[in-house]
Design a protein around this motif. Structure first.
Motif, short mmCIF file in Angstrom:
data_model
loop_
_atom_site.label_atom_id
_atom_site.label_comp_id
_atom_site.label_asym_id
_atom_site.label_seq_id
_atom_site.Cartn_x
_atom_site.Cartn_y
_atom_site.Cartn_z
N UNK A 15 0.75 -1.17 -0.09
CA UNK A 15 0.03 -0.01 0.02
C UNK A 15 0.69 1.39 -0.14
N UNK A 16 2.04 0.73 -0.17
CA UNK A 16 3.10 2.19 -0.11
C UNK A 16 3.17 3.02 1.02
N UNK A 17 2.80 2.39 2.21
CA UNK A 17 3.06 3.18 3.55
C UNK A 17 4.49 3.65 3.69
N UNK A 18 4.49 4.66 4.18
CA UNK A 18 6.07 5.16 4.67
C UNK A 18 6.73 4.31 5.47
N UNK A 19 8.07 4.03 5.14
CA UNK A 19 8.80 3.43 5.93
C UNK A 19 9.56 2.19 5.03
N UNK A 20 10.28 1.29 5.71
CA UNK A 20 11.15 0.48 4.97
C UNK A 20 10.44 -1.06 5.16
N UNK A 21 9.66 -1.38 4.15
CA UNK A 21 9.12 -2.72 4.32
C UNK A 21 8.22 -3.18 5.43
N UNK A 22 8.20 -4.52 5.70
CA UNK A 22 7.21 -4.95 6.73
C UNK A 22 8.15 -5.90 7.59
N UNK A 23 7.65 -5.80 9.15
CA UNK A 23 8.61 -6.84 9.92
C UNK A 23 7.58 -7.78 10.68
N UNK A 24 7.91 -9.03 10.37
CA UNK A 24 7.45 -10.14 11.18
C UNK A 24 8.10 -10.16 12.56
N UNK A 25 7.28 -9.63 13.52
CA UNK A 25 7.98 -9.36 14.86
C UNK A 25 7.74 -10.41 15.69
N UNK A 26 7.21 -11.47 15.78
CA UNK A 26 6.85 -12.39 16.75
C UNK A 26 6.49 -12.13 17.96
N UNK A 27 7.00 -12.30 19.09
CA UNK A 27 6.32 -11.56 20.20
C UNK A 27 7.34 -10.65 20.70
N UNK A 28 8.33 -10.06 19.92
CA UNK A 28 9.19 -8.94 20.26
C UNK A 28 8.41 -7.62 20.33
N UNK A 29 7.48 -7.52 19.58
CA UNK A 29 6.76 -6.11 19.12
C UNK A 29 5.29 -6.62 18.99
N UNK A 30 4.46 -6.12 20.08
CA UNK A 30 3.13 -6.44 19.86
C UNK A 30 2.40 -5.26 20.11
N UNK A 31 1.11 -4.93 19.23
CA UNK A 31 0.68 -3.57 19.56
C UNK A 31 0.21 -3.18 20.93
N UNK A 32 -0.28 -3.84 21.59
CA UNK A 32 -1.02 -3.70 23.08
C UNK A 32 -0.52 -4.46 24.37
N UNK A 33 0.32 -5.58 23.79
CA UNK A 33 0.79 -6.25 24.88
C UNK A 33 2.38 -6.09 25.20
N UNK A 34 2.79 -6.04 26.59
CA UNK A 34 4.19 -6.14 26.55
C UNK A 34 4.52 -7.55 27.00
N UNK A 35 5.67 -8.08 25.98
CA UNK A 35 6.02 -9.29 25.98
C UNK A 35 6.42 -9.53 27.73
#
Length: 341
Positions: free
Chosen positions: A192-212
Motif C-alpha cells: 500500500x506504499x505506506x511510508x517506511x522500510x518494508x514490513x517486519x514479522x515481529x513474533x512476540x518481540x513487538x506487539x501492539x498492546x501487550x508487553x511481552x
C-alpha cells in the motif's frame, strides 16, 4: 469459518487457536515464494490448532503437504509447536536461531524430573514459601507440554537474507523474550506504499498492546548471569532503527508507527524499574518483590504457574538494576535479598 487475512503482495495470516490461553491465537503467516509457501511460525501442537492451520492453508490454495519451509521466530510452543507436523506432511525445512535451537535440543534431552528439580531449587533460592514449592516435590511423574519439540534443521543467521527465492527476508536477532528470538524484515516495498522500510514479522518481540514477558533465560546447566531485560531493550532500539512501514506480529493485529510503540515500551520498562527501586528501599527477595509488583490482578488471584512466571520477570528486572548499579544483593542473606543503592 477460517479466519484468513490477506496483507498483500503474497503475505497472508491465519489465526491458529491456543488452547486455554487468554492470548486466544497465534498469527501464522503464509509467505509466497518461488519454491512454494513458507510459514512464519506454526501455532500450538493441538488437534484443533492443526485443523485450523490446515483449513487456513486450504483457503490460501495450498495445504500442509505443500509447505516449502518453516521459519520460527522463537522456540515457544505457540510458535514452534506444529512445526514437526508440518515437516512430516511436507518434508519442509525448519529454521530457527542457534540460541533457541539449543533450548529445543536441551528440552528434548531433559526429562520432567530434571525440570522439577531445577524449578524447586530456583524457587527456593528466590525465597518462595514452602507451600508453593511443595507441589513440585511430588509432581515428578507428570508430563509437561512441549517436551518433544521438533529439532530444526536450518540455522537462522542474524543479518543474513533467508534462502527464499523471489523474496528478500532478512533475519534480525532480537533476544529478550527468548535468547534466540528473531524478527524478520521483509525488505520489499509495502504493497500500500505506506511510508517506511518494508514490513517486519515481529513474533512476540513487538506487539501492539501487550508487553511481552521478559524473564530469565532458563537453562539448568548454565550458570552464566544473563541480562534478558537489557537484551530486550537493546533489541527494541535495533528494531526502531529499521523503521518498517508495518509490523506483522504473532498476536493481536498488524500495526504501523514502530517508533511510537518502541518508545511506549521503553518508557514502560523504565517506569517499572523506577517503581521497583521504591519497593527496594527495604531489602526483599525476588519472591517478595514479585508479591509487591503491579500485575494485571492481585497476587492472591494469580494462578500457580503464573506466579512462577512473575518471579522470573521480577528476577529479570533485578538483574537489570544490579547491572546498572541501581541495586545490589545484601551480603550474607539466604535466600538472597536485594536493596536499592
Amino acid at each position: 469459518m477460517t479466519d484468513v487475512t490477506d496483507h498483500g503482495a503474497g503475505v497472508r495470516s491465519l489465526r491458529v487457536p491456543i488452547p486455554d490461553n487468554p492470548l486466544g491465537h497465534t498469527l501464522v503467516y503464509v509467505l509466497d515464494t518461488d519454491r512454494g509457501p513458507v510459514l512464519v511460525d506454526t501455532g500450538w501442537d493441538d488437534p484443533a490448532a492443526w485443523d485450523t492451520l490446515a483449513a487456513g492453508l486450504a483457503a490460501c490454495g495450498t495445504s500442509p503437504a505443500g509447505i516449502h519451509g518453516v521459519v520460527v521466530t522463537h522456540h515457544h510452543p505457540d510458535h514452534h509447536g506444529l512445526s514437526g507436523r508440518v515437516r512430516e506432511a511436507s518434508g519442509a525445512w525448519i529454521a530457527m536461531h542457534a540460541a533457541d535451537v539449543s533450548v529445543v535440543r536441551r528440552t528434548r534431552e531433559t526429562g520432567p524430573d530434571r525440570w522439577y528439580s531445577y524449578m524447586t531449587a530456583k524457587l527456593t533460592a528466590a525465597g518462595a514459601p514452602e507451600e508453593h514449592i511443595a507441589p513440585l516435590r511430588t509432581a515428578r511423574r507428570r508430563t509437561l507440554p512441549g517436551l518433544s519439540p521438533a529439532l530444526p534443521d536450518r540455522e537462522i543467521v542474524p543479518g543474513e537474507l533467508l534462502d527464499l527465492p523471489g523474496r528478500r527476508l532478512r533475519a534480525i536477532w532480537t533476544p529478550g523474550h527468548t535468547p534466540g528470538h528473531v524478527c524478520l524484515h521483509l525488505e520489499e516495498q509495502h504493497p500500500a506504499r505506506l511510508p517506511g522500510r518494508g514490513r517486519l514479522f515481529s513474533g512476540d518481540h513487538l506487539l501492539p498492546e501487550i508487553t511481552p514477558h521478559i524473564g530469565l533465560y532458563e537453562d539448568p546447566d548454565d550458570a552464566t548471569v544473563t541480562d534478558p531485560l537489557g537484551d530486550y531493550l537493546d533489541s527494541l532500539e535495533r528494531v526502531a532503527r529499521l523503521a518498517p512501514a508495518e509490523v506483522l506480529p504473532a498476536h493481536q493485529y498488524a500495526f504501523a508507527d514502530t517508533g511510537a510503540r518502541v518508545r511506549e515500551l521503553l518508557a514502560h520498562h523504565e517506569e517499572r524499574l523506577t517503581g521497583l527501586l521504591d519497593l527496594l528501599a527495604t531489602p526483599l527477595t525476588p519472591w517478595q518483590l514479585a508479591e509487591r509488583m503491579e500485575w494485571n490482578r492481585p497476587w492472591d488471584r494469580i494462578p500457580y504457574g503464573s506466579r512462577n512466571i512473575a518471579v522470573s520477570e521480577a528476577e529479570a528486572h533485578l538483574r537489570r538494576l544490579v547491572k546498572q548499579g541501581r541495586a545490589e544483593a545484601v551480603t550474607g542473606t539466604e535466600p538472597v535479598e536485594y536493596v536499592r543503592v
